[in-house]
Design an enzyme around this catalytic site. Structure first.
Site, PDB file in Angstrom:
ATOM      1  N   ASN A   9     -18.744  30.093 -15.658  1.00  0.00           N
ATOM      2  CA  ASN A   9     -19.525  31.334 -15.682  1.00  0.00           C
ATOM      3  C   ASN A   9     -20.981  30.983 -15.970  1.00  0.00           C
ATOM      4  O   ASN A   9     -21.321  30.647 -17.104  1.00  0.00           O
ATOM      5  CB  ASN A   9     -18.955  32.260 -16.772  1.00  0.00           C
ATOM      6  CG  ASN A   9     -19.789  33.519 -16.947  1.00  0.00           C
ATOM      7  OD1 ASN A   9     -20.646  33.831 -16.115  1.00  0.00           O
ATOM      8  ND2 ASN A   9     -19.541  34.255 -18.025  1.00  0.00           N
ATOM      9  N   TRP A  10     -21.803  31.069 -14.940  1.00  0.00           N
ATOM     10  CA  TRP A  10     -23.216  30.665 -15.098  1.00  0.00           C
ATOM     11  C   TRP A  10     -24.043  31.782 -15.741  1.00  0.00           C
ATOM     12  O   TRP A  10     -25.242  31.622 -15.964  1.00  0.00           O
ATOM     13  CB  TRP A  10     -23.815  30.281 -13.736  1.00  0.00           C
ATOM     14  CG  TRP A  10     -23.188  29.045 -13.137  1.00  0.00           C
ATOM     15  CD1 TRP A  10     -22.260  28.217 -13.719  1.00  0.00           C
ATOM     16  CD2 TRP A  10     -23.447  28.484 -11.833  1.00  0.00           C
ATOM     17  NE1 TRP A  10     -21.927  27.194 -12.858  1.00  0.00           N
ATOM     18  CE2 TRP A  10     -22.634  27.326 -11.688  1.00  0.00           C
ATOM     19  CE3 TRP A  10     -24.276  28.844 -10.768  1.00  0.00           C
ATOM     20  CZ2 TRP A  10     -22.643  26.539 -10.534  1.00  0.00           C
ATOM     21  CZ3 TRP A  10     -24.284  28.059  -9.612  1.00  0.00           C
ATOM     22  CH2 TRP A  10     -23.475  26.918  -9.507  1.00  0.00           C
ATOM     23  N   LYS A  11     -23.447  32.909 -16.004  1.00  0.00           N
ATOM     24  CA  LYS A  11     -24.122  34.052 -16.650  1.00  0.00           C
ATOM     25  C   LYS A  11     -25.462  34.345 -15.957  1.00  0.00           C
ATOM     26  O   LYS A  11     -25.577  34.169 -14.758  1.00  0.00           O
ATOM     27  CB  LYS A  11     -24.308  33.792 -18.144  1.00  0.00           C
ATOM     28  CG  LYS A  11     -23.001  33.361 -18.823  1.00  0.00           C
ATOM     29  CD  LYS A  11     -23.069  33.530 -20.306  1.00  0.00           C
ATOM     30  CE  LYS A  11     -21.849  32.894 -20.941  1.00  0.00           C
ATOM     31  NZ  LYS A  11     -21.581  33.379 -22.260  1.00  0.00           N
ATOM     32  N   HIS A  95     -15.750  41.004 -18.961  1.00  0.00           N
ATOM     33  CA  HIS A  95     -16.303  39.953 -19.829  1.00  0.00           C
ATOM     34  C   HIS A  95     -16.825  40.606 -21.105  1.00  0.00           C
ATOM     35  O   HIS A  95     -17.365  41.720 -21.066  1.00  0.00           O
ATOM     36  CB  HIS A  95     -17.427  39.209 -19.100  1.00  0.00           C
ATOM     37  CG  HIS A  95     -17.880  37.993 -19.856  1.00  0.00           C
ATOM     38  ND1 HIS A  95     -18.738  38.069 -20.924  1.00  0.00           N
ATOM     39  CD2 HIS A  95     -17.542  36.685 -19.736  1.00  0.00           C
ATOM     40  CE1 HIS A  95     -18.932  36.846 -21.413  1.00  0.00           C
ATOM     41  NE2 HIS A  95     -18.215  35.990 -20.709  1.00  0.00           N
ATOM     42  N   GLU A  97     -19.381  40.228 -22.859  1.00  0.00           N
ATOM     43  CA  GLU A  97     -20.799  40.633 -22.888  1.00  0.00           C
ATOM     44  C   GLU A  97     -20.977  41.982 -22.194  1.00  0.00           C
ATOM     45  O   GLU A  97     -21.822  42.782 -22.581  1.00  0.00           O
ATOM     46  CB  GLU A  97     -21.666  39.530 -22.248  1.00  0.00           C
ATOM     47  CG  GLU A  97     -21.795  38.345 -23.197  1.00  0.00           C
ATOM     48  CD  GLU A  97     -22.001  37.000 -22.526  1.00  0.00           C
ATOM     49  OE1 GLU A  97     -22.362  36.948 -21.343  1.00  0.00           O
ATOM     50  OE2 GLU A  97     -21.765  35.985 -23.216  1.00  0.00           O
ATOM     51  N   GLU A 167     -10.613  35.298 -24.143  1.00  0.00           N
ATOM     52  CA  GLU A 167     -11.884  34.806 -24.665  1.00  0.00           C
ATOM     53  C   GLU A 167     -12.192  35.494 -25.992  1.00  0.00           C
ATOM     54  O   GLU A 167     -12.717  36.623 -26.001  1.00  0.00           O
ATOM     55  CB  GLU A 167     -13.015  35.116 -23.680  1.00  0.00           C
ATOM     56  CG  GLU A 167     -12.851  34.473 -22.324  1.00  0.00           C
ATOM     57  CD  GLU A 167     -14.210  34.295 -21.647  1.00  0.00           C
ATOM     58  OE1 GLU A 167     -14.601  33.155 -21.439  1.00  0.00           O
ATOM     59  OE2 GLU A 167     -14.876  35.301 -21.381  1.00  0.00           O
ATOM     60  N   GLY A 173     -20.175  31.326 -26.691  1.00  0.00           N
ATOM     61  CA  GLY A 173     -21.575  30.941 -26.870  1.00  0.00           C
ATOM     62  C   GLY A 173     -21.949  30.606 -28.299  1.00  0.00           C
ATOM     63  O   GLY A 173     -23.134  30.515 -28.612  1.00  0.00           O
ATOM     64  N   SER A 212     -16.659  28.509 -25.796  1.00  0.00           N
ATOM     65  CA  SER A 212     -17.244  27.223 -26.198  1.00  0.00           C
ATOM     66  C   SER A 212     -16.395  26.014 -25.815  1.00  0.00           C
ATOM     67  O   SER A 212     -16.365  25.029 -26.555  1.00  0.00           O
ATOM     68  CB  SER A 212     -17.560  27.229 -27.701  1.00  0.00           C
ATOM     69  OG  SER A 212     -18.516  28.231 -28.003  1.00  0.00           O
ATOM     70  N   GLY A 233     -18.538  28.812 -20.123  1.00  0.00           N
ATOM     71  CA  GLY A 233     -19.889  29.346 -19.978  1.00  0.00           C
ATOM     72  C   GLY A 233     -20.920  28.230 -20.036  1.00  0.00           C
ATOM     73  O   GLY A 233     -21.150  27.517 -19.061  1.00  0.00           O
ATOM     74  N   GLY A 234     -21.510  28.057 -21.209  1.00  0.00           N
ATOM     75  CA  GLY A 234     -22.622  27.115 -21.386  1.00  0.00           C
ATOM     76  C   GLY A 234     -22.369  25.740 -20.777  1.00  0.00           C
ATOM     77  O   GLY A 234     -23.247  25.193 -20.078  1.00  0.00           O
TER      78      GLY A 234
HETATM   79  C1  PEP Z   1     -18.075  32.807 -21.231  1.00  0.00           C
HETATM   80  O1  PEP Z   1     -19.178  33.296 -21.110  1.00  0.00           O
HETATM   81  O2  PEP Z   1     -17.121  33.261 -20.589  1.00  0.00           O
HETATM   82  C2  PEP Z   1     -17.907  31.678 -22.144  1.00  0.00           C
HETATM   83  C3  PEP Z   1     -16.698  31.287 -22.421  1.00  0.00           C
HETATM   84  O3  PEP Z   1     -19.061  31.113 -22.641  1.00  0.00           O
HETATM   85  P1  PEP Z   1     -19.173  29.794 -23.541  1.00  0.00           P
HETATM   86  O4  PEP Z   1     -18.305  28.716 -22.891  1.00  0.00           O
HETATM   87  O5  PEP Z   1     -20.619  29.423 -23.504  1.00  0.00           O
HETATM   88  O6  PEP Z   1     -18.684  30.126 -24.890  1.00  0.00           O
END
Ligand code: PEP
Length: 251
Positions: A9-11, A95, A97, A167, A173, A212, A233-234
């Site tokens: 997920n490049w957000k 998601h 967010e 999640e 994050g 994460s 994500g990151g």
């Molecule tokens: C996400 O945004 O779905 C996610 C899992 O982010 P991160 O890996 O950065 O925690």
């Protein structure tokens, strides 16, 4: 046997140039054949990413879709039909967010899920509890409610053509990862909730862990019996790190 999946997920990150660089980096990775790999760029980069990944074993998804499946008068939104046209085969719905910062309720998430499927996209339904909910001992109830919102309205059979991502909000994050045992407990509960209605379907549904995930933690998480890969994500913004996470999901 469920085919593992690793999804990046490049957000809301990237420019055309940095996205091209990331795809080049991904092209240099040795990626496992037995893992489905997907990336979710921002909607403005979907056409570029689909074109640049053409012929490669990485599929493209969007990070959200409108509640209405078809094009129409809904300023600022992107219809599932348009995402399909842009080269997507998947779309994230719910998601955290979007749930916590942008007001996506269970009802809205369910409508987006249905809109995605009606156009032939595979929804990735994200569920998870906040830290306060975990500390109050509400984790399983919260996740069960988020899952039941979709299954209750649309029927459990819709999960034949969907992926679920657990999640925990407190792990997204933040650098905090659920332990493999904490994640497995929730994944098993999700699967048994589906199994109560259709055991065979429950055995086929892929449930990803997100929060994460890094190359260093991936293998242990993916080694748990009900964890079928990750939503990343990151770490997905670094091709070497993402490649290593994909390899950790392979056999
Ligand atoms: C996400 O945004 O779905 C996610 C899992 O982010 P991160 O890996 O950065 O925690």
């Amino acid at each position: 046997m469920r085919r593992p999946m690793v999804a990046g997920n490049w957000k809301m990150h990237g420019t055309r140039a940095s996205v091209a660089e990331l795809i080049n980096g991904l092209s240099r990775q040795v990626l496992p054949d037995d893992v489905e790999i997907a990336v979710f760029p921002s909607s403005v980069h979907l056409v570029q990413v689909s074109a640049e990944l053409a012929g490669k074993a990485v599929v493209v998804g969007a990070q959200d879709c409108a509640t209405e499946p078809q094009q129409g008068a809904l300023t600022g939104e992107v219809a599932a039909f348009q995402l399909l046209d842009a080269g997507c085969s998947l779309v994230l719905v719910g998601h955290s967010e979007r749930r916590s910062l942008l007001g996506d309720s269970d009802e809205v998430v369910t409508r987006k899920f249905a809109a995605a499927q009606s156009c032939g996209l595979t929804p990735v339904l994200c569920v998870g509890e906040t830290l306060a909910q975990r500390e109050a001992g509400e984790t399983l109830a919260v996740v069960a409610r988020q899952l039941a919102a979709v299954a209750g309205k649309l029927g459990v059979q819709v999960f034949e053509r969907a992926v679920i991502a657990y999640e925990p909000v407190w792990a997204i994050g933040t650098g905090l990862t659920a332990s493999p045992e904490q994640a497995q407990e929730v994944h098993a509960a999700i699967r048994s909730q589906l199994a109560a209605q259709d055991a065979e379907l429950a055995g086929r549904v892929r449930i990803l862990y997100g929060g994460s995930v890094k190359a260093a933690s991936a293998a242990e998480l993916f080694g748990m019996p009900d964890i079928d890969g990750g939503l990343v994500g990151g770490a997905s913004l670094n091709a070497d790190e993402f490649g290593a996470i994909c390899r950790a999901a392979g056999s």
